[in-house]
Design an enzyme around this catalytic site. Structure first.
Site, PDB file in Angstrom:
ATOM      1  N   GLY A 170     -19.582  35.658 -34.466  1.00 10.31           N
ATOM      2  CA  GLY A 170     -19.486  35.522 -33.020  1.00 10.31           C
ATOM      3  C   GLY A 170     -18.454  36.444 -32.414  1.00 10.31           C
ATOM      4  O   GLY A 170     -17.623  37.030 -33.104  1.00 10.31           O
TER       5      GLY A 170
ATOM      6  N   THR B 121     -17.982  35.561 -43.108  1.00  9.16           N
ATOM      7  CA  THR B 121     -17.939  37.015 -43.268  1.00  9.16           C
ATOM      8  C   THR B 121     -17.023  37.402 -44.423  1.00  9.16           C
ATOM      9  O   THR B 121     -17.339  38.303 -45.214  1.00  9.16           O
ATOM     10  CB  THR B 121     -17.443  37.680 -41.976  1.00  9.16           C
ATOM     11  OG1 THR B 121     -18.316  37.330 -40.908  1.00  9.16           O
ATOM     12  CG2 THR B 121     -17.403  39.188 -42.109  1.00  9.16           C
TER      13      THR B 121
ATOM     14  N   THR C  27     -11.471  34.565 -36.135  1.00 14.36           N
ATOM     15  CA  THR C  27     -12.082  33.312 -35.708  1.00 14.36           C
ATOM     16  C   THR C  27     -11.345  32.817 -34.481  1.00 14.36           C
ATOM     17  O   THR C  27     -10.139  32.585 -34.529  1.00 14.36           O
ATOM     18  CB  THR C  27     -12.049  32.231 -36.809  1.00 14.36           C
ATOM     19  OG1 THR C  27     -12.376  30.960 -36.228  1.00 14.36           O
ATOM     20  CG2 THR C  27     -10.690  32.138 -37.474  1.00 14.36           C
TER      21      THR C  27
ATOM     22  N   ASP D 202     -11.505  30.017 -33.184  1.00 13.46           N
ATOM     23  CA  ASP D 202     -11.122  28.617 -33.356  1.00 13.46           C
ATOM     24  C   ASP D 202      -9.809  28.448 -34.109  1.00 13.46           C
ATOM     25  O   ASP D 202      -9.294  27.339 -34.204  1.00 13.46           O
ATOM     26  CB  ASP D 202     -12.205  27.845 -34.119  1.00 13.46           C
ATOM     27  CG  ASP D 202     -13.502  27.727 -33.339  1.00 13.46           C
ATOM     28  OD1 ASP D 202     -13.495  28.050 -32.139  1.00 13.46           O
ATOM     29  OD2 ASP D 202     -14.510  27.312 -33.924  1.00 13.46           O
TER      30      ASP D 202
ATOM     31  N   ARG E 249     -15.504  24.042 -33.356  1.00 12.32           N
ATOM     32  CA  ARG E 249     -16.598  23.371 -34.064  1.00 12.32           C
ATOM     33  C   ARG E 249     -16.080  22.302 -35.034  1.00 12.32           C
ATOM     34  O   ARG E 249     -16.561  21.183 -35.063  1.00 12.32           O
ATOM     35  CB  ARG E 249     -17.427  24.412 -34.802  1.00 12.32           C
ATOM     36  CG  ARG E 249     -18.569  23.868 -35.636  1.00 12.32           C
ATOM     37  CD  ARG E 249     -19.315  24.995 -36.316  1.00 12.32           C
ATOM     38  NE  ARG E 249     -20.069  25.787 -35.347  1.00 12.32           N
ATOM     39  CZ  ARG E 249     -21.310  25.492 -34.958  1.00 12.32           C
ATOM     40  NH1 ARG E 249     -21.920  24.431 -35.454  1.00 12.32           N
ATOM     41  NH2 ARG E 249     -21.922  26.253 -34.097  1.00 12.32           N
TER      42      ARG E 249
ATOM     43  N   TYR F  61     -18.500  31.015 -23.177  1.00 13.20           N
ATOM     44  CA  TYR F  61     -18.898  32.423 -23.275  1.00 13.20           C
ATOM     45  C   TYR F  61     -18.051  33.321 -22.389  1.00 13.20           C
ATOM     46  O   TYR F  61     -17.911  34.518 -22.656  1.00 13.20           O
ATOM     47  CB  TYR F  61     -20.387  32.567 -22.967  1.00 13.20           C
ATOM     48  CG  TYR F  61     -21.232  31.914 -24.029  1.00 13.20           C
ATOM     49  CD1 TYR F  61     -21.369  32.502 -25.288  1.00 13.20           C
ATOM     50  CD2 TYR F  61     -21.852  30.696 -23.813  1.00 13.20           C
ATOM     51  CE1 TYR F  61     -22.108  31.904 -26.290  1.00 13.20           C
ATOM     52  CE2 TYR F  61     -22.599  30.084 -24.811  1.00 13.20           C
ATOM     53  CZ  TYR F  61     -22.720  30.689 -26.047  1.00 13.20           C
ATOM     54  OH  TYR F  61     -23.440  30.086 -27.044  1.00 13.20           O
TER      55      TYR F  61
END
Length: 501
Positions: free
Chosen positions: A102, A193, A219, A221, A266, A377
């Site tokens: 992402g 990844t 990341t 997050d 998440r 987003y």
């Protein structure tokens, strides 16, 4: 007396007083008789005023900085930075950069600084961009990257190289690396990844190729372990303030107004937690690590009613992975996954908004006005802020120094404020999570004055499971003590079985 043990992904050296070095692989481990060359930085004007040009080979960085006087020295990682000798001549280097997974603020900054670092510090002029993630190695053309091409890309969000999930075919990727004559690979992405990077490194090693594999953890997050934080996290927390402020203005402007903001997270609630602490306008923060319930005594509905009576308005911040167990009870669970193998989550923000509206509509005692904001987003797509931009620069330069020095199968990361080289398996072995028995979560509860929503039985089970050592609660990084819960906070089984992104 020092002793050592090693695997293909990590070399472990034991020293005196409980000292442990978890070292990264080196090209010389499997390619014999490699020549070395003087580091070009010796004659680089930028380094002419630096007192100590090069990192000492014995420099290491401790994973934990808080210890007892009689305790072991603990785990250390190799310090990042330039070495006196390099294993590549500048003219021989063919580097490539790939971004996967992402979007995240700072991706373009990392790309820019790898290209400029290779060019300005080491005189490398052959750098390729892999278009569209891992599958770009074998299904798309490459992009020639020069300092001029990447000059102002840091001002843009996203990634100029494009990205994708999935598409990892180890054999095809390494074939492409070999066919193109690539000998340095810079892989920017999250835990999936980096698992892919580890597999690529293993195949490169099996074939005996002189190719350095360098990872840069990404990341938004902040759910990658060991490192202090991931790039883009500070930007995400800062940008989330705009959404929280908007929700607060909406809620404050009407009678019994409620603003609900859903943020990324998440499996880890770091963005929601830090955005809440930074805002001071949030009344309730809900994260995946801390279960909550809606109905009954001590539930969210009861607290919402109480706060509305006290203040006349309320702001709720909820991480996207929070309350998923409650959603599956009330909605049909659709077990779908994205290309990376991550389970597709239900929209918990929308769900909880409907639940709150329905509850107060049934009571007929209090009319509410609820506004729901999802800035996900918008946050992912912005450029990095000043703090993250500096961090991206240092990560990129650390990776370049490591690759030129012949290290491979490593991730560049910040540990206790020092840049280090970390074995790939340490980055992918588990997931970094908020530890709700740690002081940082207690600080949030004190700031918002919200209940923990844990039932007495839940509190007992959480404390019994986690039990971090008291002297290590303040670990010196923004993980909020997550390292101390290593045995508990393992990656969910479904993630271990997921595809590599």
């Amino acid at each position: 007396m020092a002793s050592s043990e090693s695997t293909t992904q990590m070399k472990v050296v034991h020293g005196d007083a409980g000292y442990i070095l978890e070292d990264v692989p080196h090209l010389s481990d499997y390619v014999p008789n490699l020549p070395t060359y003087p580091n070009p930085l010796r004659s680089n004007p930028a380094y002419s005023v630096v007192k100590q040009y090069f990192v000492h080979m014995e420099d290491t960085v401790p994973q934990k900085v808080v210890v007892h006087k009689d305790g072991p020295r603990g785990v250390h990682f190799r310090r990042a930075g330039p070495r006196q000798k390099v294993y590549f001549r500048s003219d021989d280097v063919v580097a490539c950069i790939v971004t996967c997974g992402g979007l995240c603020p700072g991706l373009n900054t990392v790309i820019r600084e790898i290209v400029c670092g290779l060019s300005y510090m080491y005189g490398v002029d052959k750098v390729l961009g892999i278009d569209g993630g891992y599958r770009g190695f074998y299904s798309k053309n490459t992009i020639d990257l020069t300092p001029k091409v990447v000059n102002d890309i840091h001002k843009r969000g996203g990634t100029i190289l494009g990205t994708s999930r999935g598409g990892h075919d180890t054999s095809k990727i390494v074939d492409s690396i070999q066919d193109r004559g690539i000998n340095q690979v810079y892989i920017i992405g999250g835990d999936g990844t980096q698992r892919g990077a580890a597999v690529i490194y293993e195949e490169v090693r099996r074939r005996g190729l002189k190719v350095s594999i360098a990872g840069i953890p990404k990341t938004i997050d902040n759910d990658i372990p060991v490192i202090d934080r991931s790039f883009g996290f500070d930007t995400a927390v800062e940008e989330a303030q705009r959404a929280i402020n908007a929700a607060h203005v909406e809620a404050e402007s009407v009678e019994n107004g409620i603003g609900v903001v859903k943020l990324m997270g998440r499996y880890s609630g770091f963005i929601a937690m830090y955005a809440t602490l930074a805002s001071r306008d949030v009344d309730c923060c809900l994260i995946p690590e801390s279960p909550f319930h809606l109905e009954g005594k001590g539930g969210l509905f009861e607290f919402t009613k109480k706060r509305l009576k006290e203040n006349g308005h309320m702001v709720i911040v909820i991480a996207e992975g929070a309350g998923q167990d409650l959603l599956t009870e009330s909605m049909q669970d659709v077990d779908q996954k994205d290309a990376s193998g991550n389970k597709l989550l239900q929209d918990v923000g929308l769900w909880i908004s409907h639940k709150i509206k329905d509850h107060f509509a049934k009571e007929n005692k209090m009319a509410i006005v609820l506004k729901y904001i999802d800035p996900t987003y918008m946050i992912r797509a912005i450029p990095s802020n000043a703090s993250d931009s500096v961090y991206c620069t240092l990560l990129a330069q650390s990776a370049v120094h490591g690759a030129m020095a012949g290290y491979t199968g490593f991730t560049a990361g910040l540990v206790n404020g020092r840049h280090t080289y970390i074995p790939l398996n340490r980055i992918t072995e588990r997931m970094n999570k908020v530890v709700i028995t740690d002081r940082m979560w207690a600080r949030l509860l004190s700031s918002t004055n919200q209940p923990s929503f844990l039932k007495p039985k839940d509190v007992h089970e959480v404390k019994k499971a986690e039990q971090p050592p008291a002297q290590l609660l303040e670990g010196g990084n923004c993980n909020g003590g997550a390292e101390e819960a290593k045995k508990v906070e393992q990656i969910p089984t479904q993630l271990l079985e997921s595809k590599i992104n």
